[in-house]
Design a protein around this motif. Structure first.
Motif, PDB file in Angstrom:
ATOM      1  N   ARG A  40      31.915  -9.410  47.725  1.00 28.38           N
ATOM      2  CA  ARG A  40      31.531 -10.442  46.746  1.00 28.38           C
ATOM      3  C   ARG A  40      30.212 -11.088  47.128  1.00 28.38           C
ATOM      4  O   ARG A  40      29.453 -11.519  46.280  1.00 28.38           O
ATOM      5  CB  ARG A  40      32.623 -11.517  46.654  1.00 28.38           C
ATOM      6  CG  ARG A  40      33.897 -10.959  46.042  1.00 28.38           C
ATOM      7  CD  ARG A  40      34.627 -11.965  45.181  1.00 28.38           C
ATOM      8  NE  ARG A  40      35.782 -11.325  44.573  1.00 28.38           N
ATOM      9  CZ  ARG A  40      37.044 -11.668  44.829  1.00 28.38           C
ATOM     10  NH1 ARG A  40      37.296 -12.665  45.643  1.00 28.38           N
ATOM     11  NH2 ARG A  40      38.027 -11.036  44.240  1.00 28.38           N
ATOM     12  N   TYR A  93      27.868 -11.716  34.065  1.00 31.31           N
ATOM     13  CA  TYR A  93      27.521 -11.348  32.687  1.00 31.31           C
ATOM     14  C   TYR A  93      27.049 -12.558  31.887  1.00 31.31           C
ATOM     15  O   TYR A  93      27.564 -13.661  32.045  1.00 31.31           O
ATOM     16  CB  TYR A  93      28.745 -10.758  31.984  1.00 31.31           C
ATOM     17  CG  TYR A  93      29.179  -9.413  32.516  1.00 31.31           C
ATOM     18  CD1 TYR A  93      28.376  -8.285  32.345  1.00 31.31           C
ATOM     19  CD2 TYR A  93      30.393  -9.267  33.165  1.00 31.31           C
ATOM     20  CE1 TYR A  93      28.789  -7.037  32.824  1.00 31.31           C
ATOM     21  CE2 TYR A  93      30.817  -8.027  33.647  1.00 31.31           C
ATOM     22  CZ  TYR A  93      30.005  -6.923  33.477  1.00 31.31           C
ATOM     23  OH  TYR A  93      30.409  -5.701  33.949  1.00 31.31           O
ATOM     24  N   ARG A 111      36.537  -3.596  23.752  1.00 34.46           N
ATOM     25  CA  ARG A 111      38.013  -3.544  23.874  1.00 34.46           C
ATOM     26  C   ARG A 111      38.668  -3.624  22.494  1.00 34.46           C
ATOM     27  O   ARG A 111      39.730  -3.066  22.261  1.00 34.46           O
ATOM     28  CB  ARG A 111      38.544  -4.711  24.700  1.00 34.46           C
ATOM     29  CG  ARG A 111      38.182  -4.692  26.150  1.00 34.46           C
ATOM     30  CD  ARG A 111      38.834  -3.566  26.902  1.00 34.46           C
ATOM     31  NE  ARG A 111      38.071  -3.347  28.124  1.00 34.46           N
ATOM     32  CZ  ARG A 111      38.565  -3.476  29.344  1.00 34.46           C
ATOM     33  NH1 ARG A 111      39.838  -3.754  29.513  1.00 34.46           N
ATOM     34  NH2 ARG A 111      37.790  -3.285  30.385  1.00 34.46           N
ATOM     35  N   THR A 144      33.148 -12.391  41.440  1.00 28.82           N
ATOM     36  CA  THR A 144      34.395 -11.892  40.881  1.00 28.82           C
ATOM     37  C   THR A 144      34.277 -11.650  39.364  1.00 28.82           C
ATOM     38  O   THR A 144      33.607 -12.410  38.665  1.00 28.82           O
ATOM     39  CB  THR A 144      35.568 -12.852  41.215  1.00 28.82           C
ATOM     40  OG1 THR A 144      36.771 -12.280  40.732  1.00 28.82           O
ATOM     41  CG2 THR A 144      35.388 -14.220  40.585  1.00 28.82           C
ATOM     42  N   GLY A 145      34.880 -10.554  38.917  1.00 25.88           N
ATOM     43  CA  GLY A 145      34.894 -10.236  37.489  1.00 25.88           C
ATOM     44  C   GLY A 145      33.612  -9.636  36.949  1.00 25.88           C
ATOM     45  O   GLY A 145      33.388  -9.622  35.739  1.00 25.88           O
ATOM     46  N   THR A 146      32.751  -9.130  37.830  1.00 29.12           N
ATOM     47  CA  THR A 146      31.489  -8.565  37.352  1.00 29.12           C
ATOM     48  C   THR A 146      31.556  -7.046  37.203  1.00 29.12           C
ATOM     49  O   THR A 146      30.537  -6.385  37.030  1.00 29.12           O
ATOM     50  CB  THR A 146      30.311  -8.944  38.286  1.00 29.12           C
ATOM     51  OG1 THR A 146      30.655  -8.579  39.626  1.00 29.12           O
ATOM     52  CG2 THR A 146      30.015 -10.426  38.226  1.00 29.12           C
ATOM     53  N   GLY A 147      32.752  -6.490  37.301  1.00 26.41           N
ATOM     54  CA  GLY A 147      32.922  -5.063  37.019  1.00 26.41           C
ATOM     55  C   GLY A 147      32.707  -4.146  38.216  1.00 26.41           C
ATOM     56  O   GLY A 147      32.533  -2.939  38.039  1.00 26.41           O
ATOM     57  N   LYS A 148      32.760  -4.684  39.419  1.00 31.77           N
ATOM     58  CA  LYS A 148      32.531  -3.841  40.605  1.00 31.77           C
ATOM     59  C   LYS A 148      33.604  -2.756  40.729  1.00 31.77           C
ATOM     60  O   LYS A 148      33.293  -1.583  40.905  1.00 31.77           O
ATOM     61  CB  LYS A 148      32.532  -4.719  41.881  1.00 31.77           C
ATOM     62  CG  LYS A 148      31.468  -5.813  41.888  1.00 31.77           C
ATOM     63  CD  LYS A 148      31.467  -6.597  43.186  1.00 31.77           C
ATOM     64  CE  LYS A 148      32.751  -7.345  43.478  1.00 31.77           C
ATOM     65  NZ  LYS A 148      33.093  -8.397  42.513  1.00 31.77           N
ATOM     66  N   THR A 149      34.852  -3.174  40.630  1.00 33.61           N
ATOM     67  CA  THR A 149      35.949  -2.222  40.805  1.00 33.61           C
ATOM     68  C   THR A 149      35.973  -1.184  39.686  1.00 33.61           C
ATOM     69  O   THR A 149      36.024   0.022  39.942  1.00 33.61           O
ATOM     70  CB  THR A 149      37.297  -2.974  40.856  1.00 33.61           C
ATOM     71  OG1 THR A 149      37.263  -3.875  41.946  1.00 33.61           O
ATOM     72  CG2 THR A 149      38.462  -2.018  41.033  1.00 33.61           C
ATOM     73  N   VAL A 150      35.928  -1.658  38.464  1.00 32.05           N
ATOM     74  CA  VAL A 150      36.067  -0.727  37.341  1.00 32.05           C
ATOM     75  C   VAL A 150      34.892   0.261  37.300  1.00 32.05           C
ATOM     76  O   VAL A 150      35.067   1.451  37.061  1.00 32.05           O
ATOM     77  CB  VAL A 150      36.255  -1.509  36.009  1.00 32.05           C
ATOM     78  CG1 VAL A 150      34.991  -2.188  35.544  1.00 32.05           C
ATOM     79  CG2 VAL A 150      36.792  -0.598  34.930  1.00 32.05           C
ATOM     80  N   PRO A 202      29.960  -1.323  28.918  1.00 31.84           N
ATOM     81  CA  PRO A 202      28.718  -1.918  28.421  1.00 31.84           C
ATOM     82  C   PRO A 202      28.022  -2.740  29.507  1.00 31.84           C
ATOM     83  O   PRO A 202      28.685  -3.441  30.271  1.00 31.84           O
ATOM     84  CB  PRO A 202      29.186  -2.842  27.289  1.00 31.84           C
ATOM     85  CG  PRO A 202      30.576  -2.428  26.957  1.00 31.84           C
ATOM     86  CD  PRO A 202      31.128  -1.709  28.143  1.00 31.84           C
ATOM     87  N   ARG A 232      36.735 -10.596  33.585  1.00 28.93           N
ATOM     88  CA  ARG A 232      38.202 -10.641  33.655  1.00 28.93           C
ATOM     89  C   ARG A 232      38.725 -11.875  32.925  1.00 28.93           C
ATOM     90  O   ARG A 232      39.673 -11.798  32.146  1.00 28.93           O
ATOM     91  CB  ARG A 232      38.666 -10.645  35.107  1.00 28.93           C
ATOM     92  CG  ARG A 232      40.193 -10.631  35.241  1.00 28.93           C
ATOM     93  CD  ARG A 232      40.657 -10.730  36.673  1.00 28.93           C
ATOM     94  NE  ARG A 232      40.173  -9.625  37.477  1.00 28.93           N
ATOM     95  CZ  ARG A 232      39.356  -9.746  38.490  1.00 28.93           C
ATOM     96  NH1 ARG A 232      38.934 -10.934  38.852  1.00 28.93           N
ATOM     97  NH2 ARG A 232      38.955  -8.697  39.153  1.00 28.93           N
TER      98      ARG A 232
HETATM   99  N1  LIG Z   1      30.938  -3.715  31.847  1.00 21.15           N
HETATM  100  C1  LIG Z   1      32.241  -3.791  31.574  1.00 21.15           C
HETATM  101  N2  LIG Z   1      32.733  -3.192  30.484  1.00 21.15           N
HETATM  102  C2  LIG Z   1      34.042  -3.263  30.182  1.00 21.15           C
HETATM  103  N3  LIG Z   1      34.942  -3.927  30.916  1.00 21.15           N
HETATM  104  C3  LIG Z   1      34.509  -4.559  32.023  1.00 21.15           C
HETATM  105  C4  LIG Z   1      33.149  -4.513  32.411  1.00 21.15           C
HETATM  106  N4  LIG Z   1      32.992  -5.220  33.541  1.00 21.15           N
HETATM  107  C5  LIG Z   1      34.217  -5.688  33.854  1.00 21.15           C
HETATM  108  N5  LIG Z   1      35.125  -5.302  32.948  1.00 21.15           N
HETATM  109  C6  LIG Z   1      36.547  -5.638  32.959  1.00 21.15           C
HETATM  110  O1  LIG Z   1      36.678  -6.940  33.508  1.00 21.15           O
HETATM  111  C7  LIG Z   1      37.763  -7.011  34.427  1.00 21.15           C
HETATM  112  C8  LIG Z   1      37.252  -7.337  35.814  1.00 21.15           C
HETATM  113  O2  LIG Z   1      36.456  -6.273  36.311  1.00 21.15           O
HETATM  114  P1  LIG Z   1      36.575  -5.771  37.821  1.00 21.15           P
HETATM  115  O3  LIG Z   1      38.005  -5.811  38.239  1.00 21.15           O
HETATM  116  O4  LIG Z   1      35.877  -4.483  37.940  1.00 21.15           O
HETATM  117  O5  LIG Z   1      35.777  -6.942  38.549  1.00 21.15           O
HETATM  118  P2  LIG Z   1      35.374  -7.062  40.092  1.00 21.15           P
HETATM  119  O6  LIG Z   1      33.903  -7.241  40.127  1.00 21.15           O
HETATM  120  O7  LIG Z   1      35.956  -5.936  40.852  1.00 21.15           O
HETATM  121  O8  LIG Z   1      36.070  -8.448  40.472  1.00 21.15           O
HETATM  122  P3  LIG Z   1      36.717  -8.893  41.889  1.00 21.15           P
HETATM  123  O9  LIG Z   1      35.572  -9.255  42.784  1.00 21.15           O
HETATM  124  O10 LIG Z   1      37.533 -10.093  41.522  1.00 21.15           O
HETATM  125  O11 LIG Z   1      37.541  -7.762  42.403  1.00 21.15           O
HETATM  126  C9  LIG Z   1      38.465  -5.665  34.334  1.00 21.15           C
HETATM  127  O12 LIG Z   1      39.461  -5.746  33.350  1.00 21.15           O
HETATM  128  C10 LIG Z   1      37.353  -4.735  33.865  1.00 21.15           C
HETATM  129  O13 LIG Z   1      37.875  -3.632  33.170  1.00 21.15           O
END
Ligand SMILES: Nc1ncnc2c1ncn2[C@@H]1O[C@H](COP(=O)(O)OP(=O)(O)OP(=O)(O)O)[C@@H](O)[C@H]1O
Ligand SMILES: [Mg+2]
Length: 419
Positions: free
Chosen positions: A192, A218, A230, A70-76, A37, A265
């Protein structure tokens, strides 16, 4: 007299009835959910950047930078995008491979190249190859098999801050210097902050920052949707066990529009902890009270540190253990390098591990500092010579100690299996 079946019932009911969770694994940070989302725009932008991989593969080498806290969903999001794009390409008969490398786990150019080869299932000879040779093997393999490679370098800031300039240059420029007709190598760099790239040479920088996609923190309603996804679609919890107030509370606490960090996260971790607290209290539902308790226990700093510790090699962990054990023994804030080293040697010898040399330890300390796992400062006047003073950025807790012990044990077991 009571019959045995009652006891069995009791036990079964306690086992089965005492949890609000249905599937804990979908709350794991590594889990990739079916929906993402509020990342539709970013996925669209990624698609626009890389659509030539489908429409006109080989025309140019494409690169894009992803930026977000951090935690903005970049990796996923990139993992999901990469996998889907690979599927779409493969269905059209284009041999596209998506490879995701975490620069924090694969700390050097060489380890990174090994990881890429492994993901491509390209066997490498046993003799030690140089990075150049490894790259050449990978590249020849792509040519031979007619493969296009979309390579994500996640936590690329870490690579920049720890690698020699030549390695960065090699990684980013080498491909352009090869005189090839079909461009088979494409990059996504995840950072980041864009400023982490500012230390680079202009020629490298201009090369990377052609196309930037932003991942903003977010807002509360976005986190609400992520948590609900989730709960409802990924079925993390049993039906009707999570109250709406609990989800709203967590989203409000972390939403960027309400002063939070906008970190998904942390929001997911808080929800999971709220569930554990509900279980511990034998509550059949997660209430706002559970969410509040969970929130007061979660320290954002600790959660980042925990993640980083899980990726560390044995001797980094032993050093951290030495520092934490000093903090426990003496009520001081900072310890000299000498003291840390002595404690580290004691711990190593207790575990039957050959301690690393002084110069090596200095390098480890430098890296731990870059990872934000320790803080250092220089001793002022008064002490003989100048020495580095070391401390932990968080208080030593039982959780931290347990985590270190558990990870150390794991590394030791692994090295036993391998030898
Ligand atoms: N849009 C989204 N929808 C569903 N889950 C999300 C979403 N964005 C992030 N998450 C979940 O939040 C958590 C953190 O996301 P992610 O690891 O992709 O962050 P990141 O931007 O890579 O952070 P970092 O910079 O710390 O590596 C994961 O569990 C991920 O599945
Ligand atoms: Mg990430």
């Amino acid at each position: 007299m009571k019959v045995l079946v009652d006891i069995k019932d009791l036990i079964e009911n306690t086992i089965e009835g005492s949890t609000v969770f249905n599937n804990l694994s979908v709350l794991n940070p590594e889990h990739i959910p079916a929906n993402l989302p509020h990342r539709e725009t970013q996925i669209k932008e990624l698609t626009v950047s890389f659509k030539d991989l489908i429409l006109n593969p080989g025309g140019t080498s494409i690169r894009t930078v992803i930026v977000g806290r951090t935690g903005t969903g970049k990796t996923v999001t990139t993992k999901k995008f990469g996998k889907e794009l690979q599927d779409i390409a493969n269905k059209k008969g284009i041999r596209l491979f998506y490879v995701h490398v975490n620069c924090h786990r694969q700390r050097t150019l060489y380890l990174m190249l090994m990881e890429i080869a492994q993901s491509l299932r390209l066997p490498l000879p046993n003799r030690g190859l140089s990075s150049q040779e490894t790259f050449k093997l990978i590249y020849d393999y792509l040519e031979r098999k007619n493969i296009h490679l979309l390579l994500t370098l996640d936590e690329f800031d870490y690579f920049i801050s720890t690698s020699p300039v030549e390695d960065i240059y090699f990684l980013v420029r080498i491909y352009d210097e090869l005189n090839v007709n079909v461009k088979r190598l494409h990059y996504i760099f995840i950072v980041r902050e864009l400023t982490s790239l500012s230390s680079l040479d202009k020629s490298i920088k201009d090369h990377i920052i052609k196309n930037v996609i932003e991942f903003p923190p977010y807002s509360s309603f976005q986190l609400y949707d992520i948590l609900q996804d989730r709960i409802v679609n990924e079925k993390a919890f049993k039906q009707n066990t999570v109250t709406d107030e609990a989800v709203k509370f967590i989203s409000d606490i972390h939403g960027a529009d309400k002063g939070g960090s906008g970190n998904a996260r942390l929001a997911i971790e808080t929800l999971e902890l709220a569930g554990r607290i509900a279980d511990a209290e034998s509550s059949p539902i997660i209430t706002i009270e559970h969410a509040k308790k969970a929130n007061s226990k979660i320290n954002p700093e600790i959660s980042i540190i925990t993640d980083t510790i899980r990726d560390l090699d044995l001797h980094y962990l032993l050093l951290l253990k030495a520092i934490s054990s000093l903090h426990k023994k003496y009520e001081e804030d900072f310890f000299s390098m000498g003291k840390v080293e002595e404690e580290y040697r004691n711990i190593s010898s207790l575990l039957g591990e050959e301690p690393r040399r002084h110069t090596q330890l200095f390098e480890y300390i430098r890296r731990l500092k870059l990872m934000g796992l320790i803080i250092t400062r220089h001793s002022g006047k008064g002490m003989r010579g100048r020495t580095t003073l070391i401390s932990l950025p968080v208080p030593v807790s039982v959780e931290l100690e347990n985590l270190l012990d558990q990870e150390i044990k794991r590394r030791l077991q692994k090295s036993q299996v391998n030898s």
